[in-house]
Write an enzyme that holds these catalytic residues in place. Sequence first.
Site, mmCIF file in Angstrom:
data_model
loop_
_atom_site.group_PDB
_atom_site.id
_atom_site.type_symbol
_atom_site.label_atom_id
_atom_site.label_comp_id
_atom_site.label_asym_id
_atom_site.label_seq_id
_atom_site.Cartn_x
_atom_site.Cartn_y
_atom_site.Cartn_z
ATOM 1 N N GLU A 80 0.824 -1.217 0.000
ATOM 2 C CA GLU A 80 0.000 0.000 0.000
ATOM 3 C C GLU A 80 0.859 1.268 0.000
ATOM 4 O O GLU A 80 0.545 2.238 -0.686
ATOM 5 C CB GLU A 80 -0.915 -0.019 1.237
ATOM 6 C CG GLU A 80 -1.924 1.107 1.295
ATOM 7 C CD GLU A 80 -3.085 0.903 0.332
ATOM 8 O OE1 GLU A 80 -3.799 1.876 0.077
ATOM 9 O OE2 GLU A 80 -3.264 -0.216 -0.183
ATOM 10 N N ASP A 81 1.952 1.271 0.784
ATOM 11 C CA ASP A 81 2.672 2.531 1.047
ATOM 12 C C ASP A 81 4.098 2.600 0.520
ATOM 13 O O ASP A 81 4.787 3.595 0.725
ATOM 14 C CB ASP A 81 2.702 2.790 2.562
ATOM 15 C CG ASP A 81 1.316 3.031 3.129
ATOM 16 O OD1 ASP A 81 0.453 3.507 2.370
ATOM 17 O OD2 ASP A 81 1.086 2.736 4.313
#
Length: 731
Positions: A80-81
């Site tokens: 996700e990051d």
Amino acid sequence: MTLQEQYQHLEDTIRAYNPGANFEQIRAAFDFAEAAHAGQLRKDGSPFVTHPLAVAQILAEELHLDSESISAALLHDTIEDTAATHEDIARQFSPTIADLVEGVSKLTRVHYTSKAEEQMENLRKMLMAMAKDIRVILIKISDRLHNMRTMEYQTPEKQKQKSYETMEIYAPIAHRLGMQKMKWELEDLSLKYLDPVGYREITEALEAKAAEYEGFMAAIQDQISGRLTDAGIDGVVYGRLKHPYSIYRKMYTQNKSLTDVFDLIAFRVIVDTLADCYNVLGIIHDLYHPILGRFKDYIGTPKPNMYQSLHTTVVGQNGIPFEVQIRTREMHEVAEYGIAAHWKYKQNGQGAGDEKNYEWVRRLLENQEGADAEDFIHSLKVDMFADEVFVFTPMGDVINLPAGATPIDFAYTIHSAVGNHMVAAKVNGRIVQFDYKLQNGDVVEVETSKSAHGPSRDWIKIAQSSNARSKIRQWFKKERREENIINGKASFDAEIRRCGITVKELTNEENLPLVLKKLSYNCLDDMYAAIGYGGVTALKLVGRLREEINHVLQQHQNAPAQPEQTEQAKPSAQPRRVHGEQGIIVEGLDNCLVKFAKCCTPVPGDEVVGFITRGYGVSVHRADCPNAAPERRRSEEDGRWIKVSWAEKTNPSYQTTLEVLAKDRPELMVDISTVISSTKTQFRGLNARITAEGAVLVTMDVSVADTEQLQAVVRRLTQISGVMQVNRPAG
């Protein structure tokens, strides 16, 4: 603690309950996460990697999960990051760990939109359905728990939003999985931000009376422990104050003050056997005065998540009411940790194969009789909602549909008018075919047009929900009566002819009242219309008329033979007929069944030729159809190829097929739909696929009056940007 000290604490925690864990893999996951999140900070200024480390610590400390779960928790924010991908994690660790990380990432992208109760329940179901492996949910709940523990660093708006999400989605999921301890903490932390005044009043009141309550709990604990020792029962007794949200809910739902809330204090008695539970109940009721109506036996009747315990509320000598919960050690583990506790029992070798005792485990998991701990944790599949699919509207509302549902089902679930006027559908921003199978979490958007001609009959076959099929039939019943009568009459005639008689014979003056009465129709047109819109099949109706059909057949057998006509007595040649079956005149045959060949789909204006089939009447082909080409005809069939022609009066519309070859681009399907609509042509079916060369091949079934209308459609289609070719397939 330093970062390395925090990691060492995690390893020590895991080693205490699972000495055989894959520590090499867990260390590699930590190193990977630390490198991937390098330079990223949390709101409190600490390195971002402290968050996944804390989530892994919760999984280890609270739930005692396996090596893959711990590794996935350490990596859960990398997809996700950071620049890391599913493939990177699968290659460096394992496909299972990569799937767990991706599953958590998918759940993170689902956003809370409204507080409507039905929407929340659908969203909770969707989250469960999206998590193919139950460990995804356990990691996500632990992730949310750590975020709530550190929520003071967020803005007030973010605090409220996340607290609502937690209270409405994650706490109920924790409850559904039987994880009471985590559920309570999630609720208390959420209440702290949703109603800070109420939360502060309760916690301050409990703190003010803490010394008094502690003395009371110690005295009661000594009394119960003493009686258990006298009775020879081995058990553990301890007291606790109810958690703030539990008290808050009772105060506000029952409009009570803190002093009016019963059982602020609860005692637990943990014993070895089921028999001991009921023996302890007798001891408690002998020691204290039970309150009528406040006893619950959740052992004999477990809760849906298989929570088991005896609950009784009693009053001590000083008049303070309190609750006593009595359960075995295994019941206590399940009550506190739910599904994670069940795995823990298998890992310790205390309950291998016992999952048959847990109905909720049977509903959630594949049965793994006798499997070891690692095999069992790998098989934790969520199948509670396998027969449902959950998708979003563009506004963020969750729609619950049957598994295998299509955009057609979605459109009719929104409103029948949306379905009836649908011309295109988008899923996650891309145009899709109407038979696309929707997936959990898809965002579905329907494009409509006021000039749309309504649904195609093929939609009834594509739709999965009875709701959509019913609404499509209603539309045909109401909007296409004349067309339904024509189609229904053709189907009914065909079925009757297969029985060896004609409709005219069956519905003569003598039989018609009996036929209509038996089939419950006022007139033949009503019956034909019902067949035409799909309300009933011709085969079913003919089956009901078996007695009348046999009566006509009997009349055939009893009829006297007709003498052969002399050459002079033969009727003169018939003039060209204005009317014909389906608008087709068959040379030398009258009132015979006619059908149009699907290989070339002729329409008025085409040159046609007929072929006498075995039992299904005359099949009409276009003269240029390869299947009708003289060189392909077999010698034994020469006598079955006959002349046919179009009558002066034809049907209002005929179905035919067009193929459009075009370059793939956005809005292509919308442009095609617009052309079809503007030429007052009706869709009967639509299919699109990408060719090997990367172009789009769109195959359309449309209804037109004749070749003149069809040629107008073809001209308009060829003018669309990107269209390379428009054909009528044949053969």
